[in-house]
Design an enzyme around this catalytic site. Sequence first.
Site, PDB file in Angstrom:
ATOM      1  N   TYR A  98       0.830  -1.202   0.000  1.00 35.97           N
ATOM      2  CA  TYR A  98       0.000   0.000   0.000  1.00 35.97           C
ATOM      3  C   TYR A  98       0.866   1.255   0.000  1.00 35.97           C
ATOM      4  O   TYR A  98       0.487   2.275  -0.566  1.00 35.97           O
ATOM      5  CB  TYR A  98      -0.953  -0.004   1.194  1.00 35.97           C
ATOM      6  CG  TYR A  98      -2.125  -0.945   1.012  1.00 35.97           C
ATOM      7  CD1 TYR A  98      -3.289  -0.511   0.377  1.00 35.97           C
ATOM      8  CD2 TYR A  98      -2.069  -2.265   1.454  1.00 35.97           C
ATOM      9  CE1 TYR A  98      -4.368  -1.361   0.197  1.00 35.97           C
ATOM     10  CE2 TYR A  98      -3.137  -3.128   1.281  1.00 35.97           C
ATOM     11  CZ  TYR A  98      -4.284  -2.670   0.646  1.00 35.97           C
ATOM     12  OH  TYR A  98      -5.341  -3.520   0.460  1.00 35.97           O
ATOM     13  N   GLU A 140      -7.888  -7.604   5.497  1.00 34.94           N
ATOM     14  CA  GLU A 140      -7.035  -8.622   4.872  1.00 34.94           C
ATOM     15  C   GLU A 140      -6.221  -9.393   5.903  1.00 34.94           C
ATOM     16  O   GLU A 140      -6.038 -10.613   5.775  1.00 34.94           O
ATOM     17  CB  GLU A 140      -6.129  -7.950   3.833  1.00 34.94           C
ATOM     18  CG  GLU A 140      -6.905  -7.509   2.593  1.00 34.94           C
ATOM     19  CD  GLU A 140      -6.253  -6.375   1.827  1.00 34.94           C
ATOM     20  OE1 GLU A 140      -5.023  -6.157   2.008  1.00 34.94           O
ATOM     21  OE2 GLU A 140      -6.956  -5.692   1.058  1.00 34.94           O
ATOM     22  N   GLY A 268     -21.372 -17.373 -14.882  1.00 38.59           N
ATOM     23  CA  GLY A 268     -21.735 -16.959 -13.530  1.00 38.59           C
ATOM     24  C   GLY A 268     -22.483 -18.022 -12.756  1.00 38.59           C
ATOM     25  O   GLY A 268     -22.736 -17.859 -11.549  1.00 38.59           O
ATOM     26  N   PHE A 377     -16.846 -10.461 -10.702  1.00 38.81           N
ATOM     27  CA  PHE A 377     -15.512 -10.896 -11.124  1.00 38.81           C
ATOM     28  C   PHE A 377     -14.911  -9.842 -12.039  1.00 38.81           C
ATOM     29  O   PHE A 377     -15.601  -9.111 -12.719  1.00 38.81           O
ATOM     30  CB  PHE A 377     -15.560 -12.258 -11.798  1.00 38.81           C
ATOM     31  CG  PHE A 377     -15.737 -13.366 -10.802  1.00 38.81           C
ATOM     32  CD1 PHE A 377     -14.642 -13.896 -10.121  1.00 38.81           C
ATOM     33  CD2 PHE A 377     -16.999 -13.849 -10.497  1.00 38.81           C
ATOM     34  CE1 PHE A 377     -14.807 -14.881  -9.173  1.00 38.81           C
ATOM     35  CE2 PHE A 377     -17.166 -14.840  -9.550  1.00 38.81           C
ATOM     36  CZ  PHE A 377     -16.059 -15.357  -8.895  1.00 38.81           C
TER      37      PHE A 377
END
Length: 385
Positions: A98, A140, A268, A377
């Site tokens: 980051y 995360e 999908g 996605f």
Amino acid sequence: MLSEKSRPVIEATLPLVGSRIGEITADFYKRLFAAHPELLDGLFSRSNQRSGEQQRALAGSIAAFATHLVNNPNTLPEAVLSRIAHKHASLGIREEQYGVVYEHLFAAIAADLADVITPEIAEAWTEVYWLMADALIKIEKGLYAAQANDRMWTPWRVTAKSPAGADALTFTLEPADDTPVTAARPGQYISVKVQLPDGLHQVRQYSLSADAGTSRTFTTKLNDGGEVSTALHNGVEPGDILEISNPFGEITLKDGDGPVILASAGIGCTPTASMLRSLAAAGTNRDVLVLHAERSMDSWALSGQMTADAAKIDAELQLWLEQPQHGAKPGLMSLRDVELPADASLYLCGPLPFMKKIRDEAVDAGIPATRIHYEVFGPDVWLAN
């Protein structure tokens, strides 16, 4: 949350930054890859860079996050942040990256807005960036800690490769070493890493269409220009080893006894097929409505699996085909003439326009937005909102 000092600055400069963010992010990626070309090897999608999708996604995320902070100063967009964090975790994004992104992104901002940027503007947008980054880092870290192992990539052996409708293949894998396996929840996906002919590694996410704990099954459609799908279809055979990630994805089948609607289009169907399989395996008594749209019957990648699983639990299955046959409804899916069960939860996956249309129709039909869950996605997770 966004400070009172920065909020009026962001509110005043958001139209300008928003109008320039596409050019800013394009410059950012040029700077980033010039300084760190290794990030294109197994992390960033080369095809998304070529198409511009990645640039638009980053631009959209920054502008949308800043807009949310201005309009809702005491909250964060937790649902969308969670969706992005799962994508990041499936790629192995690390906290220190980051800082790398910040360095090159703000160099691009300073260059593009050189005539108007001030220390106050730079400080305010720095605050926005780190509010978003810190929120993602926290999520995360939790996702990584919840895994059964601390490895990003583990080897899995392909045990089967079988046709799944026109231009689609289903791959079944088993562990190739003794790394502890994280059980996947219905609807989750894995990342698959392959080496391309030029030596570069590329990664794509694929929904697990079935998961038996010690095995993984995913289905991929051969896309025009899709580097990873082409490599899988043409270069991977039973006995080969693939590197895959732990399972991720926050759109999973929720526990409960209320009605379930599974709606999908095209490939999908893979996450909804996984949810349907788990319901069938459990012998559920829940009211289940399965809706799917395809170009033709031959294109439906998981028709056999979904039809059989629906029959096991007496689920209602409705099919739309652009080339109608077998009694299917003609054209594109619509909920207008579908009797939706009361108090149902809706799970959606498919192309973005399809999901937006079905979500709007579901809300019009009385399904609360909080009970509509959708998997996106590609890099456009913010556009779904």
